[in-house]
Every structure is written in structure tokens, then in C-alpha cells.
Design a protein around this motif. Sequence first.
Motif, short mmCIF file in Angstrom:
data_model
loop_
_atom_site.label_atom_id
_atom_site.label_comp_id
_atom_site.label_asym_id
_atom_site.label_seq_id
_atom_site.Cartn_x
_atom_site.Cartn_y
_atom_site.Cartn_z
N CYS A 172 6.65 -4.79 12.92
CA CYS A 172 5.49 -5.51 12.40
C CYS A 172 5.84 -7.00 12.27
CB CYS A 172 5.02 -4.94 11.06
SG CYS A 172 6.23 -5.06 9.73
N CYS A 216 -1.76 -10.25 6.23
CA CYS A 216 -2.61 -9.32 6.96
C CYS A 216 -3.90 -9.00 6.20
CB CYS A 216 -1.85 -8.02 7.26
SG CYS A 216 -1.63 -6.93 5.84
N PRO A 245 -0.60 -1.33 11.36
CA PRO A 245 0.15 -2.52 10.94
C PRO A 245 1.20 -2.98 11.95
CG PRO A 245 1.08 -0.59 9.89
CD PRO A 245 -0.08 -0.10 10.71
N THR A 246 1.37 -2.25 13.04
CA THR A 246 2.44 -2.56 13.99
C THR A 246 1.96 -3.54 15.06
OG1 THR A 246 1.95 -0.81 15.61
CG2 THR A 246 3.22 -0.19 13.65
N ARG A 261 -7.41 -4.46 5.38
CA ARG A 261 -6.13 -4.56 6.09
C ARG A 261 -6.27 -3.85 7.44
NH1 ARG A 261 -4.52 -2.47 1.00
NH2 ARG A 261 -3.48 -3.99 -0.38
N SER A 320 3.78 -8.53 4.71
CA SER A 320 2.46 -8.12 4.26
C SER A 320 1.94 -6.89 5.00
CB SER A 320 1.47 -9.28 4.42
OG SER A 320 1.16 -9.52 5.78
N TYR A 321 2.49 -6.63 6.20
CA TYR A 321 2.05 -5.47 6.98
C TYR A 321 2.71 -4.18 6.52
CZ TYR A 321 -0.30 -8.59 10.26
OH TYR A 321 -1.15 -9.51 10.81
N ARG A 322 3.64 -4.28 5.61
CA ARG A 322 4.30 -3.08 5.10
C ARG A 322 3.59 -2.61 3.82
NH1 ARG A 322 10.27 -4.06 4.09
NH2 ARG A 322 10.47 -1.81 4.45
N TYR A 323 2.29 -2.52 3.89
CA TYR A 323 1.47 -2.19 2.72
C TYR A 323 1.34 -0.69 2.50
CZ TYR A 323 -2.09 -1.31 6.26
OH TYR A 323 -2.78 -0.82 7.34
#
Length: 375
Positions: free
Chosen positions: A116, A188, A202-203, A198, A120-123
Motif C-alpha cells: 500500500c 486515503c 487499500p492495496t 475509504r 493511512s491505507y492500513r485502516y
Amino acid sequence: MKAGEEFFRFLSNIGHSLLNWFEEWAEDSTVLLPILLSIIAALVFWTVFSYLPERKRRKKLRPVVELTLFDTYKRLFSLFDLIMRHSNNSPSFYQSEIRSGNLSEDTIALGLRNKCLNESYRYDPHVKDGLLVIGQEILDRSLELNELANKILSFHTYATAEEILLLEQIREKIRIYHFGERHINQNCETIINGQILRPVDPTISYRRRNFYEIYQLFCKLQTIVLNRKPIDRDRFIYKMQSLYYSGQYGLCIKLVRSEGQRFETDSTLCRNYWALSEYGLGHMKNFYKIMEDTYKIRPHNGSLVSSRGTFKNLLGDNKLMEILAQFHSAKEISALRQSVEQDQKHKEAFEQINQTLEKYIKGKISSVTSGANAS
């Protein structure tokens, strides 16, 4: 002797005749002679003040272009090693596929499944620990590639049309996505009417086609840079690996036999690829002989683990294991087996985890789509 004198006299007479003819022609010519003299003067002027200085500059500056092309090739390799890695600060398990020219779009897509852009994409707590943040590293490599392309274009006079076009294509492809700090660091999350939105995925798997197109350009560049001379150590090793992993076993053997002796510190590596190429051709007698000659002197102080890449597909060869057992202890051979098996398990785990991530994200997308259709 008399015949020689007559021949010399004959040539002398011809020379005098031509000289007399030219003098008569020059006296009678009022147009052609000045033109001829102007052409000769122009040729002399061009040779002295243009051709020779330019050839001297090219001799000095062409190596700069060659070195920059090779640096571009290495940076591109590191980019693909990055997107295929299984953990931070570790080389990927796909270096042989990258060198071979056989890295597929599907394999690239699999590698991107756990990557990612930023934190922020590791939500999503379900996949958070499985995602690697590589946005900044992608940007860093992209900026380096862009600068290298600019450098070659500044020396365009000393680069071929093929090289310039290829570098322009690479630069165009790397600029399509994430070419700036703002894009890399952008959160994101989007807030609309007080609701936090979101991305479902997320990748950066949406870049599969883009990276595959860049990889195809990498393969073209590899063909160019690895066939240039003189061959230094890095170029030799990369070419040897490329030939072997692409199945060009005969050419790999030819390269090792013609150039390998120049790199004594890498003699074990050279002989390993020579042996593996003989194996690939089915020349088992040659294969066993080379392996025995190589490992009877216990390279790397007897550490077979240092050559585990050579043995990863050969542990089931009983005759080879018998040869190794003559010069290495059971403990050293056991350490080799454990290391190879561990690498294989890590690669399989990486692929399984990324396949699981893909299924999970596809399930989320399907759920969101179904909900939207229902509403």
C-alpha cells in the motif's frame, strides 16, 4: 631486375601523363576547378574542426551514457524486487523470474496484493498486519529513474535513437502514478457530509498493468545493456544470471568459459551457473564433475548455505548429495536442507497470504457492490 625497372618506368609515365592532363584541364577550367578546390577545402575544414573533435568528445562521453543506462537497469531491477518482496528490508523470492524476462502480469499482481502507499491505507484490522507500506520507496526509485533519463537526454548526441526512445517510454510509464510527495502522502480518507469514506481495496494492485508495461521495457533495456562491452563484474554476473534463468544454457556456458576466469573472487558462483547450465542441457556427467571440482575445496569455508540458490532444486539428487558428503559434514548438509526448505516455506506462505488477501478484498468489493445495487 630489368622487368622491375620497366614496370616502374611504365607507372612513372602514367603519372606524368595524368599530371600533364590535370595541368591542361586546370588551365582551361574556369568553373569546375574552383568548385573542386572549395570542396577539398571544406572537407579538410570539416575533418579538422568538426569530425576529429566530435569523435574525441564521443569517445569520452559515450561511456557516461553507457554507465547511466546500466544504472537505469539496476534501478529498475530494484523497483521490481521492491514490489515483489515479502517483508521489509528483504530481497524478494522472484529475482530469478525478474532476470529471466518471464515475470508475468499475474505474478506482479500477486506481489502487489500486500503493498500500500502509506500508513493511512492500513485502516482495516483484518489485513493491517499483512500490508507493507512502500509508497515512498516507489517514489524514490521513480525520481531516480527520471533523473537518469534526464541525464541521458542531456547527452542525446551520444545515445542511439533506440536508447532515447526506450528511456522516454520508461519515464512516461513511471510518471503515470504517484509521481510526487503529495500523491504518496495523501490520506486515503475522504469526508463527505460527515461520513468517512475509504477505498475498499487499500492495496496498489491497480498498478499491475502499469508495472507490467514497465517490466517489458526493463527486458528491452536488459538486452541492450548486458550485451555491451567491455564486461565488468556486475554486467558479467547479471548477464550470466539472465542467460541461465531464461533457459539459454549454451550461451551461459560460453560466457562463463570465455569471461569467467577474469573474476577469480566469483569463481564459485561462475562454476555453479556453469554446472546448472550443463544440468539444464542434460549433460549430467559434466554437471557432477564441475560440482565435485567446485565443492571439494570447500568454498565459503564449507558453508553450503551460501550457495543454497544453486541447490534449491537439487536436494533430491542422491548422487549430488553423495558428492557433497565426501567434503562436507552431515551438519553442513543438514543446514543447507533446512535453509532451502525454509526459503521455500516463506515463499509459499507469502503467496498463500497474498491470495487470501485477494479473496478477502474481492469479498469486500462484492459486498459493497451488492449493497449499492440493493439500495
